[in-house]
Design a protein around this motif. Structure first.
Motif, PDB file in Angstrom:
ATOM      1  N   GLN A   2      87.386   0.413 -11.644  1.00 21.86           N
ATOM      2  CA  GLN A   2      87.818   1.864 -12.205  1.00 21.86           C
ATOM      3  C   GLN A   2      87.368   3.480 -11.870  1.00 21.86           C
ATOM      4  OE1 GLN A   2      91.224   1.616 -14.058  1.00 21.86           O
ATOM      5  NE2 GLN A   2      90.543  -0.850 -13.749  1.00 21.86           N
ATOM      6  N   PRO A   5      89.060   0.016 -18.168  1.00 19.36           N
ATOM      7  CA  PRO A   5      89.680   0.085 -18.109  1.00 19.36           C
ATOM      8  C   PRO A   5      90.883   0.337 -18.731  1.00 19.36           C
ATOM      9  CG  PRO A   5      89.935  -2.288 -17.321  1.00 19.36           C
ATOM     10  CD  PRO A   5      88.993  -1.621 -17.529  1.00 19.36           C
ATOM     11  N   ARG A  59      89.717  -4.693 -12.143  1.00 22.33           N
ATOM     12  CA  ARG A  59      89.900  -3.228 -11.516  1.00 22.33           C
ATOM     13  C   ARG A  59      91.735  -3.409 -11.842  1.00 22.33           C
ATOM     14  NH1 ARG A  59      86.231  -6.792  -7.287  1.00 22.33           N
ATOM     15  NH2 ARG A  59      84.712  -6.090  -7.576  1.00 22.33           N
TER      16      ARG A  59
END
Length: 503
Positions: free
Chosen positions: A286, A304, A478
């Motif tokens: 992130q 995130p 991710r």
């Protein structure tokens, strides 16, 4: 199965892990909602002051003005995090944005033939009143946040890796602005000189001194620091920087790389340059921008689910877990009776596991074994394990033993989708041998996950198996989106409940 080809395309693990994103926190969401309300309020007050009738034309003008303000605000990055920046700059940017809205709106309205539908005095009041409301709101909100943070609320423990000019500048910026809500623990550097140590002082005036980078890593691993700014000296070797970042991957701290174009080191005939780590060799999560007193910082390890995304994720969890508990109430009652009849022991098995940010949580399951292990050493279930009861074997094959975890989700300690939690003993074992293992805990653990629907579930009798599971967990973090969560839930029905490794 038909899903196999689709699964491969949902998350492309070859995607560069440092896609740059803007950091959008809860405060930015509040500002977005408040701005729309204040634009509408400004129009209503203008109508009231001028005794104008609220017509369809004026309502349309208000909606267009709001949309235009949002559009220009995004261009000017008005909704970026302002924790580390001046309130005056933020307010001026708000006024500048509305000035553009006013100019475009007036031009568009008065070139029309039906401009009479927009009373000039009403429009003037609206275009003057609204920026005052917007500016007053921003200033009031910042003042309230500054006061709260200066008095210990909404604070985060910060450590700076580095002791040179850049690190010193960042430290002074933070100590001079307590309203940032950053509690500076100190500077950590293996190369700090005696002169630099003499300059360093704690807020109470006592010398701070410099501690080593290994001390910083230990603090991060213990969970004693929330945020780390990497501001190493320009001459710091690339490999050493990468080694530090990998070490910090064994923690749940948020890590930011501070980049300053003024921080240079002589580089022979090539001029000068700043030495930065090669992020291709780091498990970056992130990556987002952050402004720190005019200096850019980029997150390397961050969750995130900060701000609006976190709210959306929590709403998803509450909705799905509530529906599941209602629909599964009777089956869970029958399972509880079956567990009770299967042998002596409690119906539920509770075990300590690591949750968000490495904090310990109690995870609930239906008891499937004749023992309830939760100590410093926990033996993983194996095929034909004598500890598993006959009824427990059925529960484990069908994953029905996991159903009580919907209660964990509703309580907030777990999520529907996320990395599966492991026993504390197993966490301590694998974090020491698998790089980036603790980064799984930048999000809440889940009932199901990206690793599980890809076949990486059950016993992890080798480091390679656990490593593959961690790879999928980090890929999920991710690439998270609400659509990925929905897809994982769908896949769970096809290949997540029953699996050859579930025993």
């Amino acid at each position: 199965m038909w899903t196999d080809s689709v699964v491969a395309g949902v998350v492309d693990q070859s995607t560069p892990p440092w896609r740059l994103r803007d950091h959008k926190g809860t405060v930015s969401l509040v500002h977005r909602v408040a701005d729309a309300i204040l634009v509408a309020l400004g129009l209503w007050l203008a109508c009231a002051f001028t005794a104008a009738e609220v017509s369809v034309a004026l309502i349309s003008a208000g909606l267009i003005g709001t949309g235009l303000f949002y559009f220009l605000a995004e261009i000017k990055d008005l909704y970026r995090p302002w924790r580390t920046e001046s309130a005056r700059v933020e307010v001026w940017l708000v006024l500048e944005t509305w000035l553009l809205v006013a100019g475009i709106s007036l031009t568009a309205i008065y070139v029309q033939q039906d401009a009479a539908e927009y009373p000039p005095d009403t429009m003037l009041y609206w275009l003057v009143t609204t920026p005052l409301l917007l500016a007053a709101w921003r200033w009031s909100a910042r003042s309230a946040l500054h006061y709260a943070r200066a008095h210990g609320l909404n604070t985060r423990r910060l450590a700076i890796a580095g002791g040179g000019d850049l690190a010193q500048h960042v430290a002074r910026t933070i100590e001079d602005k307590p309203w940032m809500g950053l509690d500076l623990l100190g500077l950590f550097d293996d190369e700090q000189s005696d002169d630099e140590q003499e300059v360093e002082h704690e807020p109470n005036g006592s010398p701070r001194g410099s501690r080593s980078l290994s001390t910083l890593v230990d603090l991060a691993r213990r969970g004693d620091v929330d945020v780390i700014y990497i501001a190493l000296r320009p001459g710091h070797k690339e490999r050493e920087s990468e080694a530090l970042l990998r070490s910090l991957g064994d923690s749940t701290a948020s890590v930011y790389l501070v980049q300053d174009r003024r921080a240079r080191v002589a580089d022979g005939s090539q001029g000068s340059r700043q030495i930065l780590p090669n992020l291709w060799r780091i498990d970056v999560l992130q990556r987002r921008r952050l402004d720190l007193g005019g200096i850019q910082a980029v997150s390397l390890y961050e969750t995130p689910f900060d701000g609006p995304d976190g709210w959306l994720k929590r709403l998803e969890d509450i909705a799905i877990s509530s529906i599941a508990l209602v629909l599964l109430a009777l089956p869970m009652l029958l399972i509880a009776v079956g567990v009770k009849l299967s042998g002596p022991g409690p119906v539920f098995f509770k075990q300590r596991r690591y949750g968000l940010d490495g904090r310990q949580i109690m995870v609930w399951k239906f008891r499937s074994m004749s023992v309830c292990e939760d100590g410093g050493k926990v033996k993983q279930a194996r095929k034909n394990d004598s500890r598993i009861t006959p009824f427990g074997a059925f529960l484990r094959r069908t994953s029905l033993d996991e159903l009580p975890q919907f209660v964990n989700v509703l309580q907030g300690s777990m999520s529907i989708v996320g990395p599966r939690p492991h026993a504390v003993a197993h966490n301590e074992q694998y974090r020491a041998i698998i790089g980036g293992y603790m980064l799984r805990h930048k999000v809440k653990p889940g009932i199901t996950g990206w690793a599980q629907v890809n076949g990486w579930r059950g016993e992890t009798d080798s480091v390679d198996k656990m490593g593959r599971r961690v790879d999928f967990d980090l890929a999920y973090i991710r690439n998270w989106s609400i659509w990925l969560d929905i897809w994982i839930v769908v896949l769970t029905f096809f290949k997540g409940f029953v699996h050859k490794n579930a025993y």
